[in-house]
Design a protein around this motif. Structure first.
Motif, PDB file in Angstrom:
ATOM      1  N   ALA A 178       0.804  -1.217   0.000  1.00 53.55           N
ATOM      2  CA  ALA A 178       0.000   0.000   0.000  1.00 53.55           C
ATOM      3  C   ALA A 178       0.836   1.266   0.000  1.00 53.55           C
ATOM      4  O   ALA A 178       0.286   2.362  -0.104  1.00 53.55           O
ATOM      5  CB  ALA A 178      -0.941   0.007   1.210  1.00 53.55           C
ATOM      6  N   GLY A 179       2.157   1.128   0.119  1.00 55.96           N
ATOM      7  CA  GLY A 179       3.023   2.298   0.121  1.00 55.96           C
ATOM      8  C   GLY A 179       2.813   3.201   1.325  1.00 55.96           C
ATOM      9  O   GLY A 179       2.989   4.421   1.239  1.00 55.96           O
ATOM     10  N   ILE A 180       2.464   2.598   2.468  1.00 51.55           N
ATOM     11  CA  ILE A 180       2.174   3.360   3.684  1.00 51.55           C
ATOM     12  C   ILE A 180       3.197   3.046   4.761  1.00 51.55           C
ATOM     13  O   ILE A 180       3.486   1.871   5.031  1.00 51.55           O
ATOM     14  CB  ILE A 180       0.746   3.053   4.186  1.00 51.55           C
ATOM     15  N   ASP A 181       3.757   4.101   5.368  1.00 47.50           N
ATOM     16  CA  ASP A 181       4.680   3.953   6.500  1.00 47.50           C
ATOM     17  C   ASP A 181       3.833   3.890   7.767  1.00 47.50           C
ATOM     18  O   ASP A 181       3.540   4.903   8.399  1.00 47.50           O
ATOM     19  CB  ASP A 181       5.652   5.131   6.544  1.00 47.50           C
ATOM     20  N   LEU A 182       3.435   2.685   8.134  1.00 40.49           N
ATOM     21  CA  LEU A 182       2.463   2.516   9.212  1.00 40.49           C
ATOM     22  C   LEU A 182       3.022   2.943  10.566  1.00 40.49           C
ATOM     23  O   LEU A 182       2.330   3.596  11.360  1.00 40.49           O
ATOM     24  CB  LEU A 182       2.014   1.053   9.265  1.00 40.49           C
ATOM     25  N   LEU A 183       4.257   2.567  10.863  1.00 39.44           N
ATOM     26  CA  LEU A 183       4.807   2.865  12.178  1.00 39.44           C
ATOM     27  C   LEU A 183       4.938   4.361  12.427  1.00 39.44           C
ATOM     28  O   LEU A 183       4.934   4.810  13.577  1.00 39.44           O
ATOM     29  CB  LEU A 183       6.156   2.170  12.367  1.00 39.44           C
ATOM     30  N   ALA A 184       5.039   5.141  11.342  1.00 40.27           N
ATOM     31  CA  ALA A 184       5.118   6.594  11.501  1.00 40.27           C
ATOM     32  C   ALA A 184       3.795   7.184  11.987  1.00 40.27           C
ATOM     33  O   ALA A 184       3.755   8.352  12.406  1.00 40.27           O
ATOM     34  CB  ALA A 184       5.516   7.250  10.175  1.00 40.27           C
ATOM     35  N   THR A 185       2.723   6.387  11.961  1.00 35.41           N
ATOM     36  CA  THR A 185       1.413   6.878  12.394  1.00 35.41           C
ATOM     37  C   THR A 185       1.048   6.387  13.790  1.00 35.41           C
ATOM     38  O   THR A 185      -0.101   6.538  14.217  1.00 35.41           O
ATOM     39  CB  THR A 185       0.313   6.443  11.412  1.00 35.41           C
ATOM     40  N   ILE A 186       2.017   5.773  14.500  1.00 38.79           N
ATOM     41  CA  ILE A 186       1.760   5.256  15.847  1.00 38.79           C
ATOM     42  C   ILE A 186       2.712   5.932  16.817  1.00 38.79           C
ATOM     43  O   ILE A 186       3.929   5.957  16.591  1.00 38.79           O
ATOM     44  CB  ILE A 186       1.946   3.727  15.916  1.00 38.79           C
ATOM     45  N   GLU A 187       2.157   6.492  17.881  1.00 35.32           N
ATOM     46  CA  GLU A 187       2.954   7.138  18.919  1.00 35.32           C
ATOM     47  C   GLU A 187       2.746   6.380  20.213  1.00 35.32           C
ATOM     48  O   GLU A 187       1.627   6.311  20.718  1.00 35.32           O
ATOM     49  CB  GLU A 187       2.530   8.604  19.065  1.00 35.32           C
ATOM     50  N   SER A 188       3.850   5.800  20.747  1.00 31.08           N
ATOM     51  CA  SER A 188       3.756   4.872  21.874  1.00 31.08           C
ATOM     52  C   SER A 188       2.819   3.745  21.444  1.00 31.08           C
ATOM     53  O   SER A 188       3.070   3.083  20.468  1.00 31.08           O
ATOM     54  CB  SER A 188       3.292   5.574  23.138  1.00 31.08           C
ATOM     55  N   ALA A 189       1.708   3.544  22.135  1.00 33.34           N
ATOM     56  CA  ALA A 189       0.788   2.472  21.746  1.00 33.34           C
ATOM     57  C   ALA A 189      -0.500   3.036  21.158  1.00 33.34           C
ATOM     58  O   ALA A 189      -1.489   2.321  21.031  1.00 33.34           O
ATOM     59  CB  ALA A 189       0.470   1.590  22.953  1.00 33.34           C
ATOM     60  N   GLN A 190      -0.491   4.325  20.770  1.00 30.77           N
ATOM     61  CA  GLN A 190      -1.692   4.969  20.264  1.00 30.77           C
ATOM     62  C   GLN A 190      -1.541   5.341  18.797  1.00 30.77           C
ATOM     63  O   GLN A 190      -0.483   5.813  18.365  1.00 30.77           O
ATOM     64  CB  GLN A 190      -1.995   6.237  21.078  1.00 30.77           C
ATOM     65  N   GLY A 191      -2.598   5.127  18.022  1.00 31.49           N
ATOM     66  CA  GLY A 191      -2.570   5.498  16.617  1.00 31.49           C
ATOM     67  C   GLY A 191      -2.871   6.966  16.414  1.00 31.49           C
ATOM     68  O   GLY A 191      -3.755   7.525  17.070  1.00 31.49           O
ATOM     69  N   ASN A 192      -2.133   7.606  15.527  1.00 33.14           N
ATOM     70  CA  ASN A 192      -2.377   8.996  15.156  1.00 33.14           C
ATOM     71  C   ASN A 192      -3.300   8.991  13.938  1.00 33.14           C
ATOM     72  O   ASN A 192      -2.871   8.724  12.812  1.00 33.14           O
ATOM     73  CB  ASN A 192      -1.056   9.701  14.847  1.00 33.14           C
ATOM     74  N   ARG A 193      -4.559   9.292  14.162  1.00 26.90           N
ATOM     75  CA  ARG A 193      -5.571   9.177  13.126  1.00 26.90           C
ATOM     76  C   ARG A 193      -5.253  10.062  11.922  1.00 26.90           C
ATOM     77  O   ARG A 193      -5.320   9.619  10.774  1.00 26.90           O
ATOM     78  CB  ARG A 193      -6.934   9.535  13.721  1.00 26.90           C
ATOM     79  N   ASP A 194      -4.897  11.313  12.161  1.00 27.19           N
ATOM     80  CA  ASP A 194      -4.668  12.247  11.057  1.00 27.19           C
ATOM     81  C   ASP A 194      -3.448  11.846  10.228  1.00 27.19           C
ATOM     82  O   ASP A 194      -3.445  12.005   9.005  1.00 27.19           O
ATOM     83  CB  ASP A 194      -4.499  13.666  11.595  1.00 27.19           C
ATOM     84  N   ALA A 195      -2.418  11.319  10.894  1.00 30.18           N
ATOM     85  CA  ALA A 195      -1.218  10.907  10.168  1.00 30.18           C
ATOM     86  C   ALA A 195      -1.518   9.741   9.232  1.00 30.18           C
ATOM     87  O   ALA A 195      -1.051   9.714   8.084  1.00 30.18           O
ATOM     88  CB  ALA A 195      -0.114  10.525  11.155  1.00 30.18           C
ATOM     89  N   LEU A 196      -2.318   8.791   9.687  1.00 29.64           N
ATOM     90  CA  LEU A 196      -2.668   7.663   8.823  1.00 29.64           C
ATOM     91  C   LEU A 196      -3.634   8.100   7.726  1.00 29.64           C
ATOM     92  O   LEU A 196      -3.518   7.670   6.572  1.00 29.64           O
ATOM     93  CB  LEU A 196      -3.273   6.531   9.649  1.00 29.64           C
ATOM     94  N   ALA A 197      -4.575   8.968   8.066  1.00 32.64           N
ATOM     95  CA  ALA A 197      -5.534   9.439   7.068  1.00 32.64           C
ATOM     96  C   ALA A 197      -4.821  10.146   5.917  1.00 32.64           C
ATOM     97  O   ALA A 197      -5.192   9.980   4.751  1.00 32.64           O
ATOM     98  CB  ALA A 197      -6.545  10.379   7.724  1.00 32.64           C
ATOM     99  N   ALA A 198      -3.792  10.920   6.232  1.00 36.87           N
ATOM    100  CA  ALA A 198      -3.057  11.645   5.189  1.00 36.87           C
ATOM    101  C   ALA A 198      -2.394  10.682   4.222  1.00 36.87           C
ATOM    102  O   ALA A 198      -2.400  10.914   2.999  1.00 36.87           O
ATOM    103  CB  ALA A 198      -2.015  12.552   5.837  1.00 36.87           C
ATOM    104  N   GLN A 199      -1.821   9.596   4.738  1.00 35.83           N
ATOM    105  CA  GLN A 199      -1.178   8.617   3.857  1.00 35.83           C
ATOM    106  C   GLN A 199      -2.198   7.765   3.106  1.00 35.83           C
ATOM    107  O   GLN A 199      -1.953   7.321   1.988  1.00 35.83           O
ATOM    108  CB  GLN A 199      -0.260   7.699   4.669  1.00 35.83           C
ATOM    109  N   ALA A 200      -3.337   7.496   3.740  1.00 35.57           N
ATOM    110  CA  ALA A 200      -4.310   6.568   3.158  1.00 35.57           C
ATOM    111  C   ALA A 200      -5.236   7.221   2.153  1.00 35.57           C
ATOM    112  O   ALA A 200      -5.923   6.526   1.394  1.00 35.57           O
ATOM    113  CB  ALA A 200      -5.141   5.939   4.274  1.00 35.57           C
ATOM    114  N   ALA A 201      -5.285   8.554   2.116  1.00 35.04           N
ATOM    115  CA  ALA A 201      -6.273   9.260   1.296  1.00 35.04           C
ATOM    116  C   ALA A 201      -6.220   8.865  -0.176  1.00 35.04           C
ATOM    117  O   ALA A 201      -7.250   8.813  -0.858  1.00 35.04           O
ATOM    118  CB  ALA A 201      -6.088  10.766   1.447  1.00 35.04           C
ATOM    119  N   ALA A 202      -5.020   8.563  -0.679  1.00 36.34           N
ATOM    120  CA  ALA A 202      -4.882   8.190  -2.089  1.00 36.34           C
ATOM    121  C   ALA A 202      -5.223   6.724  -2.335  1.00 36.34           C
ATOM    122  O   ALA A 202      -5.320   6.296  -3.487  1.00 36.34           O
ATOM    123  CB  ALA A 202      -3.455   8.472  -2.556  1.00 36.34           C
ATOM    124  N   LYS A 203      -5.420   5.962  -1.249  1.00 39.08           N
ATOM    125  CA  LYS A 203      -5.640   4.523  -1.380  1.00 39.08           C
ATOM    126  C   LYS A 203      -7.069   4.099  -1.144  1.00 39.08           C
ATOM    127  O   LYS A 203      -7.518   3.080  -1.673  1.00 39.08           O
ATOM    128  CB  LYS A 203      -4.734   3.773  -0.384  1.00 39.08           C
TER     129      LYS A 203
END
Length: 345
Positions: A178-203
């Motif tokens: 999917a060309g997504i850097d998943l770990l860059a969207t996780i801080e500690s044990a919490q997901g950063n919704r906006d960071a993942l949404a930005a990468q996923a928008a094209a997918k």
């Protein structure tokens, strides 16, 4: 408009004759798998179907049974998994246990989901989850051997269940497919919704009310799972911590947890954990999940206080739930789950 022909009942002689070869394969696979666990010194257990709590995950939907009592109805649920009871047995001192469990889930009627199905679940005390991964590969190979096949096939996909599996971390799979850097969207044990949404928008389409887990699931379902288990089994491991409600966080990296899944021909076959034994942390996760369930579905399930008490006494352990009907379907060459169920409901 013409009325579609009615499917004959499962007990119709002609229909049963067509299904019987797959059902006989099921019987052979069941014997072979039982023999494998026996040779590994597992104890086969039987736990109760009616439970105080069916499980406490946001998107898990249970069937409720109201039982008569002296002071009114008593709420019980048909289990969605034997997990709580099996972990109580580990707390009681059992070391290696396995169960062929009838389980029930609501809102799961599809070509790969049944309301009632068989879950093969097993646990090892004081064992890393890599050992359970190896168990899965061995059990799947044993099923193939019992069915007399070296090829699983489903919807145009094939694999050799006797070859060594492919191993991918979830982060590697998201990057590759999917060309997504998943770990860059996780801080500690919490997901950063906006960071993942930005990468996923094209997918994929991202709705305003999608949280991190919703977006993760959309990408996993559309772009990752269809590519798994092609040619050989795939073990997808190191799941993000927000997607591992009952698993230990991995030592050294709280962004990922000791959770894995096994895929064959794009079909999820097994879901395993290095089990969480911190009762306070488990309670926190359950309450958070039930709060979200109430927000989304306007219902929540009670906590099993006996389970949480037992968890505090449970030894380190690893376990897995394998969809036995799905395994039989792939090993026998069936194309639908109802072909490998003796008496479909």
């Amino acid at each position: 408009m013409p009325v579609p022909p009615k499917t004959s009942p499962w007990w119709d002689r002609d229909r049963h004759r067509d299904r019987r070869p797959f059902l006989c394969q099921r019987a052979a696979i069941t014997r072979a798998v039982r023999d494998w666990f026996g040779a590994q010194d597992f104890v086969e257990v039987e736990t109760g179907i009616l439970q105080v709590s069916p499980g406490n995950e946001t998107h898990l939907h249970a069937l409720r049974a109201d039982l008569p009592g002296e002071e009114g109805q008593i709420a019980r649920y048909l289990r969605t998994s034997p997990e709580f009871a099996c972990k109580k047995l580990l707390a009681a001192g059992e070391d290696k246990i396995v169960e062929f469990a009838k389980v029930f889930r609501g809102r799961e009627d599809s070509p790969l989901h049944l309301t009632e199905f068989t879950m093969l679940e097993w646990y090892r005390a004081n064992a890393p989850y890599e050992t359970i991964m190896a168990d899965c590969v061995a059990v799947i190979a044993r099923a193939a051997e019992a069915a007399g096949t070296t090829q699983f096939s489903f919807r145009g996909r094939t694999l050799d269940p006797l070859k060594p599996p492919q191993r991918l971390t979830v982060a590697e799979a998201f990057e590759r497919f999917a060309g997504i850097d998943l770990l860059a969207t996780i801080e500690s044990a919490q997901g950063n919704r906006d960071a993942l949404a930005a990468q996923a928008a094209a997918k994929t389409h991202v709705s305003g009310d999608d949280d991190w887990s919703d977006i993760f699931s959309k990408i996993l379902t559309a772009h990752v799972e269809p590519k798994l288990g092609d040619g050989v089994l795939t073990i997808l491991h190191e799941y993000p911590s927000p997607e591992a409600a009952l698993a230990r966080v991995q030592a050294g990296d709280p962004r990922v947890a000791e959770r894995f899944e096994v895929y064959g021909c794009g079909v999820e076959l097994a879901n395993g954990f290095g089990e969480l034994t911190d009762a306070a942390e488990q309670r926190r996760r359950f309450i958070s999940a039930m709060d979200e369930k109430e927000r989304r579905y306007h219902e929540r399930y009670p906590l099993d206080e006996d389970f949480l008490a037992a968890l505090a006494q449970m030894p380190p352990a690893s376990g897995v739930a394998l969809g036995f009907d799905r395994l039989v379907m792939l090993a026998s060459g069936a194309t639908r789950l109802d072909q490998v169920i003796w008496a479909p409901s």
